[in-house]
Enzyme design. Structure first.
Site, PDB file in Angstrom:
ATOM      1  N   CYS A  11       0.530   3.500  -6.351  1.00  0.00           N
ATOM      2  CA  CYS A  11      -1.255   2.656  -5.576  1.00  0.00           C
ATOM      3  C   CYS A  11      -1.097   1.358  -6.170  1.00  0.00           C
ATOM      4  CB  CYS A  11      -2.420   3.309  -6.057  1.00  0.00           C
ATOM      5  SG  CYS A  11      -3.937   2.868  -4.765  1.00  0.00           S
ATOM      6  N   CYS A  19       1.014  -1.253  -0.613  1.00  0.00           N
ATOM      7  CA  CYS A  19      -0.311   0.043   0.084  1.00  0.00           C
ATOM      8  C   CYS A  19       1.098   1.325  -0.227  1.00  0.00           C
ATOM      9  CB  CYS A  19      -1.581  -0.517   1.169  1.00  0.00           C
ATOM     10  SG  CYS A  19      -1.989   1.661   1.668  1.00  0.00           S
TER      11      CYS A  19
END
Length: 257
Positions: A201, A86
């Site tokens: 991302c 993440c």
């Protein structure tokens, strides 16, 4: 430097599909002919970790306690190297590292920046597709700037499109409309001068790949997975060495959609 094999701990659940994608790439990147050749991996898919971008933007609770708790739980279970699939969670990486002294925590921004610098010729600027929180924290800007590479983020409308696409993936939509929207933002960055596109991302690689734009794509999930394999196989480097860019990683594989 080579050494003994290490157990990898994954601070996951941000989101679950991205965590699963990371593990799939990790397995595929591992040189193995049988089950026993693979590395020991512990995955804590902690979906209770508060939204990282909301916290960064001051509109949500601090995820640090949950991130720290997850890291400590993994280390207590035997993890010897930690990976966080993440990007926005890396805004809290210093707190995580302080909570698990002596356990390396891979930095996805440093790994991706090293890959960018290894391109020949190295790009003058990288286009960044990431959450608004990651963009706001300038995490990639700092890592790439140390290597002489600028960062181009989407304009306000482009960032809105990227953020909505990330939310769609989290909701399970990886269909052609979502893919087309994010590809349009990537193309705009390339037209503006980006020599490489960073998938910053871990939801974005699920809807965009290196076959989708006219310049090299640096897939953060793939690069982090390969870095975790490297560390798990005992090719250990200190955080200081890593931050100085001594470790490279591979560009993500071509993916057609």
């Amino acid at each position: 430097m080579s050494g003994r094999r290490r157990t990898i701990g994954v601070i996951g659940g941000m989101g679950p599909l991205a965590t699963a994608d990371f593990y799939m790439r990790f397995v595929r990147a591992t040189p193995a002919a049988k089950d026993q050749d693979h590395l020991h991996v512990l995955i804590d898919s902690n979906t209770g970790i508060p939204d990282r971008t909301a916290a960064i933007e001051g509109r949500g609770p601090d995820p640090t306690p949950a991130l720290v708790e997850t890291a400590r739980r993994l280390v207590a279970a035997g993890a010897e190297v930690l990976a966080i699939p993440c990007n926005s969670a890396h805004a809290f990486i210093d707190e995580i590292r302080r909570a698990v002294p002596g356990v390396p925590v891979l930095d996805i921004m440093e790994e991706v920046a090293s890959s960018a610098a290894a391109l020949r010729p190295p790009p003058a600027a990288a286009g960044l597709l990431a959450t608004s929180g990651t963009v706001r924290q300038r995490l990639y800007q700092a890592a790439l700037d140390r290597r002489g590479i600028g960062v181009m983020a989407p304009d306000a409308e482009g960032q809105r499109v990227v953020s909505e696409a990330i939310a769609s993936v989290k909701a399970g939509d990886t269909g052609p409309e979502v893919r087309a929207r994010v590809r349009g933002v990537a193309d705009a960055l390339v037209r503006a001068g980006a020599g490489v596109v960073v998938l910053g991302c871990t939801e974005v690689p699920l809807i965009l790949g290196s076959g989708d734009v006219a310049v090299p794509v640096l897939d953060g999930t793939e690069i982090l997975a390969r870095a975790a394999v490297r560390e798990g196989l005992g090719e250990y480097h200190s955080d200081r060495e890593r931050s100085q860019g001594s470790i490279g990683a591979s560009i993500g594989p071509a993916r057609r959609h």
